[in-house]
Structures are given as structure tokens and as C-alpha cells.
Enzyme design. Structure first.
Site, PDB file in Angstrom:
ATOM      1  N   GLU A  47       0.799  -2.802  12.262  1.00 30.33           N
ATOM      2  CA  GLU A  47       0.722  -4.434  12.484  1.00 30.33           C
ATOM      3  C   GLU A  47       0.833  -4.906  13.513  1.00 30.33           C
ATOM      4  O   GLU A  47       0.656  -6.266  13.632  1.00 30.33           O
ATOM      5  CB  GLU A  47       1.468  -4.749  11.660  1.00 30.33           C
ATOM      6  CG  GLU A  47       1.000  -4.159   9.533  1.00 30.33           C
ATOM      7  CD  GLU A  47       2.674  -4.643   9.183  1.00 30.33           C
ATOM      8  OE1 GLU A  47       3.250  -4.011   9.339  1.00 30.33           O
ATOM      9  OE2 GLU A  47       1.838  -4.575   7.498  1.00 30.33           O
ATOM     10  N   LYS A  59       2.511   0.374  16.340  1.00 29.06           N
ATOM     11  CA  LYS A  59       3.680   0.588  15.779  1.00 29.06           C
ATOM     12  C   LYS A  59       3.486   1.738  14.694  1.00 29.06           C
ATOM     13  O   LYS A  59       5.000   2.233  14.402  1.00 29.06           O
ATOM     14  CB  LYS A  59       3.634  -0.879  14.393  1.00 29.06           C
ATOM     15  CG  LYS A  59       5.578  -1.116  13.466  1.00 29.06           C
ATOM     16  CD  LYS A  59       4.626  -2.137  12.982  1.00 29.06           C
ATOM     17  CE  LYS A  59       5.557  -2.455  11.939  1.00 29.06           C
ATOM     18  NZ  LYS A  59       5.339  -3.793  10.687  1.00 29.06           N
ATOM     19  N   GLN A  60       2.689   1.765  14.000  1.00 25.02           N
ATOM     20  CA  GLN A  60       2.649   3.092  13.105  1.00 25.02           C
ATOM     21  C   GLN A  60       2.064   3.874  13.182  1.00 25.02           C
ATOM     22  O   GLN A  60       0.213   2.897  13.641  1.00 25.02           O
ATOM     23  CB  GLN A  60       3.455   2.450  11.940  1.00 25.02           C
ATOM     24  CG  GLN A  60       1.735   1.686  10.913  1.00 25.02           C
ATOM     25  CD  GLN A  60       2.599   0.896  10.682  1.00 25.02           C
ATOM     26  OE1 GLN A  60       3.122   0.144   9.904  1.00 25.02           O
ATOM     27  NE2 GLN A  60       2.447   1.715   8.464  1.00 25.02           N
ATOM     28  N   TRP A 117       0.696  -1.314  -0.042  1.00 29.37           N
ATOM     29  CA  TRP A 117       0.019  -0.016   0.173  1.00 29.37           C
ATOM     30  C   TRP A 117       0.859   1.331   0.335  1.00 29.37           C
ATOM     31  O   TRP A 117       0.496   2.299  -0.251  1.00 29.37           O
ATOM     32  CB  TRP A 117      -1.115   0.090   1.375  1.00 29.37           C
ATOM     33  CG  TRP A 117      -0.287   0.261   2.295  1.00 29.37           C
ATOM     34  CD1 TRP A 117       0.377  -0.503   2.941  1.00 29.37           C
ATOM     35  CD2 TRP A 117      -0.374   1.042   3.103  1.00 29.37           C
ATOM     36  NE1 TRP A 117       0.973   0.185   4.491  1.00 29.37           N
ATOM     37  CE2 TRP A 117      -0.094   1.014   4.497  1.00 29.37           C
ATOM     38  CE3 TRP A 117      -1.763   2.283   3.741  1.00 29.37           C
ATOM     39  CZ2 TRP A 117       0.074   1.767   5.743  1.00 29.37           C
ATOM     40  CZ3 TRP A 117      -2.036   2.663   4.814  1.00 29.37           C
ATOM     41  CH2 TRP A 117      -0.714   2.967   6.066  1.00 29.37           C
ATOM     42  N   ASP A 118       2.467   1.302   0.718  1.00 26.30           N
ATOM     43  CA  ASP A 118       3.269   2.355   0.244  1.00 26.30           C
ATOM     44  C   ASP A 118       3.151   3.031  -0.821  1.00 26.30           C
ATOM     45  O   ASP A 118       3.275   3.951  -0.741  1.00 26.30           O
ATOM     46  CB  ASP A 118       5.181   1.768   0.582  1.00 26.30           C
ATOM     47  CG  ASP A 118       4.576   0.851   1.655  1.00 26.30           C
ATOM     48  OD1 ASP A 118       3.987  -0.158   2.245  1.00 26.30           O
ATOM     49  OD2 ASP A 118       5.737   0.682   2.311  1.00 26.30           O
TER      50      ASP A 118
HETATM   51  O1  IFM Z   1       3.383  -1.212   3.971  1.00 28.72           O
HETATM   52  C1  IFM Z   1       4.427  -1.341   5.361  1.00 28.72           C
HETATM   53  C2  IFM Z   1       3.634  -1.812   6.337  1.00 28.72           C
HETATM   54  O2  IFM Z   1       2.888  -0.769   6.898  1.00 28.72           O
HETATM   55  C3  IFM Z   1       4.905  -1.590   7.671  1.00 28.72           C
HETATM   56  N1  IFM Z   1       6.004  -3.222   7.092  1.00 28.72           N
HETATM   57  C4  IFM Z   1       6.123  -2.656   6.397  1.00 28.72           C
HETATM   58  C5  IFM Z   1       5.394  -2.652   4.680  1.00 28.72           C
HETATM   59  C6  IFM Z   1       6.377  -1.539   3.589  1.00 28.72           C
HETATM   60  O3  IFM Z   1       6.594  -1.115   3.570  1.00 28.72           O
END
Ligand code: IFM
Length: 786
Positions: free
Chosen positions: A500, A613-614, A362-363
Site C-alpha cells: 500500500e 510495505k508488505q 482480504w485478510d
Molecule cells: O488488509 C490489510 C492490508 O493489507 C494492510 N493494512 C491493514 C489491512 C487490514 O489488516
């Protein structure tokens, strides 16, 4: 007559005004050499060259022990013995070794008098100067410059100058084509061979290597010429040699102390995707011949010209903050060398390395695509075409999971079928099952979000009609089959949101809101196109077996999807039960500023806490800037920021932009610098594995959407800028519909110039005020960022 001109002691084939190094703010300098593999590989990543078709890591030509030099071509994957398809490391044409008296000049074996590599980001040229002292006491200076052409993506060249400082005698200079390449694999210690030799040939003036991927049989052809171009009077012996999958061309020359010797390597790279298999060798040699005939100077001139054009569009100028300026340029450079030319996705590490096996996440749509939409819409279109072309794979993914429609893969490669590895060695070195491929379904709507954004900014109706509608409808159908009817509402169960750390959760707010929006968009388009282009819709509906009743059911799901939005506090619960988890606030940070986990919390038990995590809820607020109140923005930023570990490169840029909106500006600037320097400072200690493409795209967004405050609100340009104190001004240009818009933001005013073929008045909102801006006239507007 054209000749070789001297620069200092070196002879160069192309004059300084073309290849000469740009001013300091365009340079990335790497001085000195450390023997550790990690250090060598970080430098290789940072000094990567590219042109969207291929990337070439900035490895040292002699390939010291621990190196991970690599060349990657966009969209070339292979599985063979690997767990899942991975991006293939391709043969290299940049090797160079120098031997004297039976010993090689190599940075890890010789003592170093001086060593520097300089990436000139303005021109896409990598320079190197090394003076070695050999064990025998011989001192030699090696200067190289190399590039992969931006105007003709199949060409590359390397210019080499060698100067023996304190000796005369015989010097052997080797350079060739190296097909003995392996991928580093997913687990530590793995080596995976994805290519097999097809052809290796030599002629009087060329070397040729053709290899093919083992599974799909995609051929990669490389042809090169390698010759001494200065001092033709010298004694010279040329010996081409073939060792298995490797070609080496050896030139032995009697060198004289203090004299410089210039060599030139011209290379051509193609694949059987562009050239019919049977014609590859002929085609490569033909391209190489015309390269040689035309001369390196003419090609380099065009290359530099192409770079100039790219920067004219994409440059962002910050006055008053040198560090930020250089970091922004570095990030834009990365975007420029990865701009897709054909329908291909962009991997999470661009083409800079094998991290994440070159897979597309999705990046791509959420973090990277906006730069292309606003600067190079044709590249954005290619990225979205990749998603269209992989719809069959997405349909298979949905079927495999027992759903209808199309489910974009969490990790995608050639076909769009999910290639998420099944196991990973995760944080704290545990080997564990990976659930993201099964559960991180928000990707499906992320792709559609990117598509809608593209359409909104470019107005490309043809894309919408020919490809977009089908993507939107098939993915909407997936969601309608994926949701659970919970009586009085619909739910999406067992997902992973952007955060995640928490798996198998129900009703992740980010996912649910995006799906609501997605289904609503599908319904709205179905009805609208039904009125404006009934034939088009009829054809599509027949092809997809889509009925009005099915579409009505999407609206029902959209309206009924659960979203926990507490009107009083403004807080949004990340998923069902999140607020009941053990609560911690992060208050300790390590020396690099990374949050430290509270006592008792580890990456094995973090799922039972509210630590994330984010950015997750904040991500949602960012994507829909006009759907949430200021109160909600502040409440959620304040709450979630304290609980975010930022274990992902996707996190800081979101906090930078949300920090600006929540008016936590100092925090925002600090998050911005973290994202802008993510790889330059090796923030997550894994830049050796490649550039973090999302952080790169996020840097651009943080500047343009964050500090520049650019958005599109109901088809109208909106600006809500705010500049950090030390920034005197910020200038950038974007494409919007058929117009180009130049913006310069100062602390109390913005200057806007909208270029258009027509003289017209365009509405523009600046904070809460609305202005009419006349096209083709620079307009200054005052503002106050309270
Ligand atoms: O897409 C990301 C995810 O959100 C977090 N782990 C790494 C992936 C790839 O950059």
C-alpha cells in the site's frame, strides 16, 4: 451430594478436574500489573475469550482507569455519528467491584501483593488471582474464573471467590450489567455511542438489560443472575440498583477473616437477529432460568467437552520447540474463538477489539479462511456465504464507480457496500485521504480465490452451484468492465496492490495475474457447467443476463492482460515503472529487528522508492505455487525481501513460506517466529487495538503449507515438508474432501494416515515422487528435503 469443594483456600463450585488449570504449554500467563492504559489494554486483548458468536476481552473485573473492556458480537455494526459503520461495543456483564470502609479494591489504587491472570487455551477459561492491600491495610484475595460457553454460545459465567486475609467486617460486592458503553472511535479522543436503552428490569433473581443499535435498531439483550453461593448462613443484604443504562446488584456481607465466600454470575446474551424482538425478555429469562436450574457445573462440563473436540481436530503438535509450540497454540486458539456460526465475515482484528472498526478485508479469504477450510469446512462455508449475501452491496459498489458486475468492498461490514473510511491518520501522524477503498481492487479476486480453494478442498458442489457461480460470474463481469483496452493488450490502471505504499499504479503484477486466473476460471466453469448441468447454467444465465459472447470476451481479456515476467532474470516487476524508482536495500534494523528506513526516506516520500510495505509479488508466487519456477521464486524472494519494510502484519508469514520455498530457511524460521509471536510480543506496538487476525491465519499457513509443505496439486495431495533443525516432528490433521488426513513430519520421513469410509488407494506426491497410500492404514514414506 454435590457440594463446594476446596482448592487451597478458595471454594469453587465446580471441581478441579473440570476447571482445573491445564499443563503449562496450554497457558498464557500474565503476571503483575502496570498502570499504563496501553499495557492494560494489551493484556485485555491477549486474554480474550470467545466462541465465534461473541468475544469478551480479558479485562479486569474492577475496570481500572485506562481499561478498554469490551464485548463484541459477530456482525453487529452501527454508524450513527461515525464516519462509517463500525463494530459495536456491547454491554458488559463481567464487572465486579469490592468495597470496604468506603474504598474500593482496585489494582490501580491498592498496592498489590500478588496478581496473575491465566488464560487456559485448552478449555477456554480465564483465571485470575489477585491479593490486594487496601490503603487501610486490609488484605483481600480475589479469585475469578470466567468463560463464554463454546457449546451454547449465548451463555457465559463467572465464578468468584473472595477471601479477606486480615480483617473481618462489612464488605460490599457489586456486579451488574453495564450498558454505558461507547466505541473508542476512529480518531484519537473520539467516543461514539451506538446503543440506546430499550429496557432495564429486575426480578427477584435476575437483572435484564435490553439495548438497541441506533441506526438499524438491532436489539441486544443481556440477562444475568448474581448470587452468593457459599456460606448461606452469613448476614447478607441484596440491593439491586439501576443507574440510567447501568444495572448494579449489590451484596453486602459480613465477612470473617480467613473465610472464603463464593459468588456465581450466570449470563445470557442474545440479539434480535436470533430472537423476535417482542420475545427477547421472556426468552432471555427463560434461558437464564434453565441455566440456573441445570447448574453451572453441567454447562461447564459441556463447554470443556466442546473445547476438547475442537482441539482434537485443530491442534498442531511441534516436538522440540516449546516457544513455537505455545505460540502456534495461541494462534489456533484465536482461530477457534472466532469460528463463524452464521454467515458472517471475520474482521481484521477478529472480535477482539475495535481496531479497523471490525471491518472485513482480504485478510479473511487469503489469510484466515484456509484454516477453516481444512479444519472446519462448515465455518468456511459461513464465511463465504457472507460474501454471497453481500453481493447486492458489491453490485452497488461497481455501479457507484461506473462499472458492471460486482466489486467486493475493500472494507466490508453489514451490507458489503464499501465502508473504507475516507481519511486516516497515517504513519508519521499525517491526516490523509485513503485510496484503498477506490483502488485496492485485488480484493475482488481474493474472494474468488478463497472460494475456489474452498471448493477444491471440500468438493462442496452444492455451494458452487447455489452461490459460487453467481459470485464468480458477477465479479468476472466487473473485471471485464474495469480493464482498459490498450490496443495489443489489456491493462488494469490506477490500482493499489498488496503493497500500500504505492498508490495509483498501473498493472500491479499480483492484481493482473489474479484477474487473469479469475477470468479464466469463470470461462472454464461456464463451459463445463454448460455441459454437465445445462439447466442450471441456463437459469443462472437468464437471471444474470449472461451470454456466451460475454463469457468469450472474458477469455480474450484474460489472455491479453499484461504481466511483466522477465524470463532471463526471473524477476517480476511489481507494477509498471517500479524498477525505475529510487532503489534502496534495507540494511539497518532496530533493536526489535524492524527494518530502519534509509536516510532521506520517510513515509511521506516512500512512494518514490522501491521500498514496499508488505509482500506483493511474493504473495502472487505463494498463491500459485505450481505456476512459477524455482528460479523465479529465488530471484523474486532475493530481490523483494531486501526492499520490504514489513509495516503490515500480513508480511512476515508470506516471507516465512516463501523463504522455505526459496531455501532461505534460517530467514524463513525467523519470519515464522515473528508472525507466530506477532501479538504475544506486541511486535507492531498496537496489540492493544486487537489481535492481528491475518498474522494468526498466516501462522497456521506457515506451519501447514510452509513447514508441512501441504498443497493440493491437480486434485491430489502433495507434501514438500521441511523442518527447522530443533523440531523433532510436526503433526497435524486436515480435512480433504470426505476424508480426514493425519500427517506427522519427521526430518527424513512422513507418516500419513488417511481416514476414509472406503478402502482405497489415494495418490500422494512427496517432493517429486508419487506414492499410493491405502486409506485407514498408517503409511511411512521417506523423503529428502534437499
Ligand atoms: O488488509 C490489510 C492490508 O493489507 C494492510 N493494512 C491493514 C489491512 C487490514 O489488516
Amino acid at each position: 451430594m454435590e457440594g463446594y469443594t476446596a482448592t487451597g483456600s478458595a471454594y469453587v463450585v465446580v471441581p478441579d478436574e473440570i476447571v482445573g488449570i491445564s499443563s503449562e504449554e496450554w497457558l498464557l500467563r500474565k503476571r503483575g500489573f502496570r498502570r499504563s492504559a496501553r499495557h492494560i489494554q494489551i493484556t485485555e486483548t491477549l486474554l480474550t475469550l470467545g466462541n465465534g458468536y461473541l468475544n469478551l476481552r480479558g479485562g479486569l473485573e474492577e475496570r481500572p482507569p485506562g481499561h478498554s473492556s469490551g464485548l463484541y458480537i459477530s456482525g453487529i455494526y452501527d454508524k450513527s455519528e461515525a464516519d462509517v459503520e463500525e463494530m459495536v461495543r456491547c454491554p458488559l456483564w463481567t464487572d465486579l467491584t469490592l468495597w470496604s470502609e468506603g474504598e474500593a479494591f482496585c489494582l490501580s489504587g491498592c498496592s498489590r501483593v500478588e496478581h496473575e491472570q491465566v488464560l487456559d487455551m485448552k478449555k477456554g477459561i480465564l483465571h485470575r488471582t489477585t491479593t490486594y492491600r487496601h490503603a487501610s491495610g486490609r488484605i483481600l484475595t480475589l479469585e475469578t474464573l470466567r468463560m463464554v460457553m463454546m457449546h451454547n454460545v449465548h451463555l457465559g459465567c463467572m465464578l468468584v471467590t473472595i477471601t479477606p486475609r486480615n480483617f473481618s467486617g462489612s464488605l460490599r460486592v457489586f456486579s451488574g450489567l453495564d450498558g454505558e458503553v461507547c466505541n473508542r472511535g476512529f480518531f484519537e479522543g473520539e467516543m461514539l455511542k451506538h446503543l440506546q436503552l430499550e429496557k432495564i428490569e429486575r426480578g427477584r433473581h435476575f437483572m435484564y438489560l435490553e439495548m438497541k443499535t441506533r441506526e438499524q435498531g438491532i436489539r441486544i439483550a443481556e440477562a444475568a443472575s448474581w448470587r452468593l453461593v457459599s456460606s448461606p448462613m452469613h448476614q447478607l443484604k441484596w440491593e439491586p440498583r439501576i443507574y440510567g443504562e447501568r444495572f448494579t446488584s449489590e451484596i453486602t456481607i459480613d465477612v470473617r477473616k480467613g473465610e472464603s465466600y463464593s459468588f456465581e454470575k450466570l449470563a445470557v446474551v442474545t440479539t434480535s437477529r436470533e430472537v423476535p424482538e417482542k420475545e427477547m425478555m421472556k426468552d432471555s429469562i427463560c434461558r437464564l432460568r434453565s441455566f440456573v436450574k441445570r447448574g453451572v457445573r453441567a454447562e461447564i462440563e459441556e463447554h470443556v467437552g466442546a473445547w476438547e473436540k475442537l482441539w482434537k481436530q485443530a491442534d498442531v503438535v511441534v516436538e522440540g520447540d516449546w516457544e513455537a509450540q505455545r505460540a502456534i497454540r495461541f494462534n489456533i486458539y484465536q482461530l477457534l474463538i472466532n469460528s463463524p456460526r452464521t454467515p458472517t465475515g471475520i474482521g481484521a482484528k477478529f472480535l477482539s477489539s475495535e481496531g479497523y472498526m471490525g471491518h472485513v478485508f482480504w485478510d479473511t479469504e487469503i489469510f484466515i479462511l484456509p484454516f477453516y477450510i481444512y479444519n472446519f469446512p462448515e465455518s468456511a462455508r459461513q464465511m463465504l456465504l457472507y460474501r454471497y449475501n453481500t453481493l447486492p452491496g458489491a453490485r452497488k459498489n461497481a455501479r457507484n464507480m461506473g462499472y458492471r458486475g460486482a466489486k467486493y468492498a475493500w472494507e466490508s461490514a453489514t451490507t458489503g457496500e464499501d465502508v473504507t473510511p475516507r481519511f486516516a491518520s497515517k504513519l508519521e501522524r499525517t491526516i490523509r485521504f485513503i485510496y484503498t477503498g477506490r483502488e485496492e481492487d485485488h480484493i475482488v479476486s481474493d474472494v474468488i480465490f478463497g472460494l475456489e480453494r474452498y471448493f477444491r478442498v471440500t468438493g462442496d458442489e452444492a455451494f458452487l452451484f447455489d452461490y459460487g457461480l453467481e459470485m464468480i460470474f458477477l465479479t468476472a463481469r466487473f473485471w471485464a468492465s474495469r480493464v482498459v483496452d490498450a490496443g495489443d493488450r489489456y491493462e488494469i490502471r490506477c490500482v493499489i496492490g498488496p503493497d500500500e505504499f504505492h498508490e495509483h499504479v498501473d498493472n500491479n503484477a499480483y492484481t493482473n495475474y489474479l484477474v487473469k486466473w479469475h477470468l479464466n476460471l469463470a470461462v472454464m466453469l461456464f463451459r463445463y457447467i454448460g455441459k454437465t448441468h445445462p439447466d442450471l447454467l441456463d437459469n443462472l444465465a437468464v437471471r444474470l443476463e449472461l451470454t456466451g459472447e460475454e463469457v468469450d470476451s472474458w477469455l480474450e481479456v484474460s489472455r491479453g492482460l499484461k504481466l511483466s515476467r522477465d524470463r532471463e532474470s526471473g524477476l517480476i516487476e511489481q507494477f509498471d515503472g517500479y524498477f525505475d524508482l529510487r532503489d534502496y536495500e534495507l540494511s539497518r534494523f532496530d533493536r526489535s529487528g524492524h527494518p530502519v528506513l534509509p536516510r532521506g526516506v520517510t513515509y511521506r516520500n516512500i512512494q518514490s522508492t522501491q521500498l514496499i510495505k508488505q509482500a506483493d509479488v511474493l504473495m502472487l508466487l505463494l498463491l500459485f505455487p505450481h505456476a512459477f519456477s524455482q528460479k523465479e521464486i529465488i530471484a523474486n524472494f532475493t530481490y523483494y525481501e531486501k526492499r520490504t519494510v514489513h509495516k503490515s502484519s500480513l508480511s512476515h508469514c508470506i516471507h516465512a513460506m516463501m523463504g522455505i520455498r526459496a531455501k532461505k530457511r534460517l530467514r524463513a524460521y525467523s519470519f515464522f517466529m515473528k508472525t507466530a509471536l506477532f501479538d504475544l510480543d506486541n511486535l507492531h506496538k498496537n496489540t492493544d487495538l486487537g489481535i492481528h487476525a491475518a498474522a494468526v491465519g498466516g501462522t497456521w499457513q506457515a506451519v501447514i503449507y510452509g513447514f508441512g509443505g501441504l498443497s493440493i496439486k491437480s486434485d491430489r495431495l502433495a507434501l514438500n515438508p521441511w523442518l527447522p533443525k530443533k523440531w523433532r516432528s510436526l503433526s497435524f490433521s486436515v480435512h480433504w474432501r470426505s476424508r480426514a488426513v493425519d500427517v506427522t513430519v519427521f526430518h527424513n520421513r512422513v507418516a500419513v494416515l488417511i481416514h476414509s469410509d472406503e478402502e482405497e488407494n489415494i495418490p500422494l506426491s512427496l517432493y517429486r515422487k508419487m506414492y499410493m497410500v491405502t486409506t485407514n492404514m498408517k503409511t511411512e514414506l521417506p523423503y529428502c528435503a534437499s
